[in-house]
Design an enzyme around this catalytic site. Sequence first.
Site, mmCIF file in Angstrom:
data_model
loop_
_atom_site.group_PDB
_atom_site.id
_atom_site.type_symbol
_atom_site.label_atom_id
_atom_site.label_comp_id
_atom_site.label_asym_id
_atom_site.label_seq_id
_atom_site.Cartn_x
_atom_site.Cartn_y
_atom_site.Cartn_z
ATOM 1 N N ASP A 137 15.494 0.637 17.206
ATOM 2 C CA ASP A 137 15.151 0.622 18.637
ATOM 3 C C ASP A 137 15.208 -0.808 19.175
ATOM 4 O OD1 ASP A 137 14.672 3.375 18.748
ATOM 5 O OD2 ASP A 137 12.862 3.130 19.963
ATOM 6 N N ASP A 178 13.716 3.036 11.669
ATOM 7 C CA ASP A 178 13.383 3.659 12.959
ATOM 8 C C ASP A 178 12.986 2.570 13.950
ATOM 9 O OD1 ASP A 178 12.664 5.692 14.849
ATOM 10 O OD2 ASP A 178 10.568 5.333 14.320
ATOM 11 N N ASP A 226 8.636 -7.829 9.125
ATOM 12 C CA ASP A 226 8.073 -8.532 10.289
ATOM 13 C C ASP A 226 8.966 -9.700 10.685
ATOM 14 O OD1 ASP A 226 7.348 -9.663 7.840
ATOM 15 O OD2 ASP A 226 5.354 -10.290 8.499
ATOM 16 N N TYR A 241 8.375 9.449 6.060
ATOM 17 C CA TYR A 241 8.687 10.594 6.926
ATOM 18 C C TYR A 241 8.626 11.911 6.153
ATOM 19 C CZ TYR A 241 10.330 8.280 11.176
ATOM 20 O OH TYR A 241 10.422 7.590 12.354
ATOM 21 N N LYS A 298 9.015 -4.823 2.706
ATOM 22 C CA LYS A 298 7.713 -5.497 2.840
ATOM 23 C C LYS A 298 7.199 -5.716 1.417
ATOM 24 C CE LYS A 298 4.308 -7.117 5.303
ATOM 25 N NZ LYS A 298 4.413 -8.291 6.190
#
Length: 356
Positions: free
Chosen positions: A252, A248, A224, A143, A192
């Site tokens: 959600d 982020d 994942d 970001y 990851k």
Amino acid sequence: MANYKITLLKGDGIGPEIVNQAVKVLDKAAEKFGFGVEYDEALLGGCAIDATGVPLPDETVAKCKASDSVILGAVGGPKWDTLPGNKRPEAGLLGIRGALGLFANLRPSVIFGPLKSASPIKDDIIGDNMDIMIVRELTGGIYFGERGRKEVEGQPAAWDTEMYTVPEIERIARVAFDLAMKRNKKLTSVDKANVLESSRLWRETVINVSKDYPEVELNHMYVDNCAMQLVRNPKQFDVIVTSNIFGDILSDEASMIAGSIGMLASASLSEGKLGLYEPIHGSAPDIAGLGIANPLATILSVAMMLRYSLNQPKAAEAIEAAVAKTLETNRTPDIYEDGMNKVSCEEMGDLVCAAL
Ligand code: IPM
Ligand code: MG
């Protein structure tokens, strides 16, 4: 008597309506628990663009820095969607996170008993008290990394950079370990590391920090797999710590597991006491001004503010209990179920005050 200075960033869309209800509840809590609150307002997002030409005016940063805490409604809307990236309302949100050093974003996913049926996940998978705390790094990573456009073999291309320094990883890891110590002492670090070098450093650093927290059970999960495990067996999680972009996305997902995005609060914390508190939902321009928005996520954000920035844990608990009680019989349209009393945004605020 403690007296707190709170800056209100009402923002766009339903922002002003929901913040007004949260202020009402905070005033009521102040009266009941014997502290004072003074408010100041500042502009952020689309309303700031309209008034000043930029999404984050300097005056807003100065006012926030001079206060004990900040309450934010929501920013953005179709009116500003065609502006270039760095002029959009969202740029104001990233800007305020950076300017106030809000590196730790706490996003709890909890189910309020009476709302269990609102979750799209089967009852037996959610269990009776799903309670996950996602700790998202908020001022680093992709970001805030360098980005740009260039030409590759004569073709237009674009690039973004994911980079983390050891001190950035250490400080967010400590926030997560400290929270785990106050909860069920389980921490999942999400990365990851099978592909990304930045994730390998993330994992090494979290392991180093874990030596200071021998009581916390630490495990590591690829992002994942974590996305899958959240719907397969959410009960396995207590605290999750992860990078800006993975947080982020996963927050959600976790919010939907909890049923309604209209119910979830968040805290963004700096190294000091100053925090920014906001609902995790957006500005919902389609229902702005209709008086039907759900103010509970913002009201619950006030509870988080009382707990994490203002050291008023009793008031925080009382607000959370008042929300749970109010929900037994009253619902805004987004969480409405047959047999309940359908109430407006303002009525919901009044009912929570009464229950308090
Ligand atoms: C969030 C939002 C923001 C983010 C957007 C609006 C820039 O999705 O707070 O999760 O990506 O951080
Ligand atoms: Mg998001």
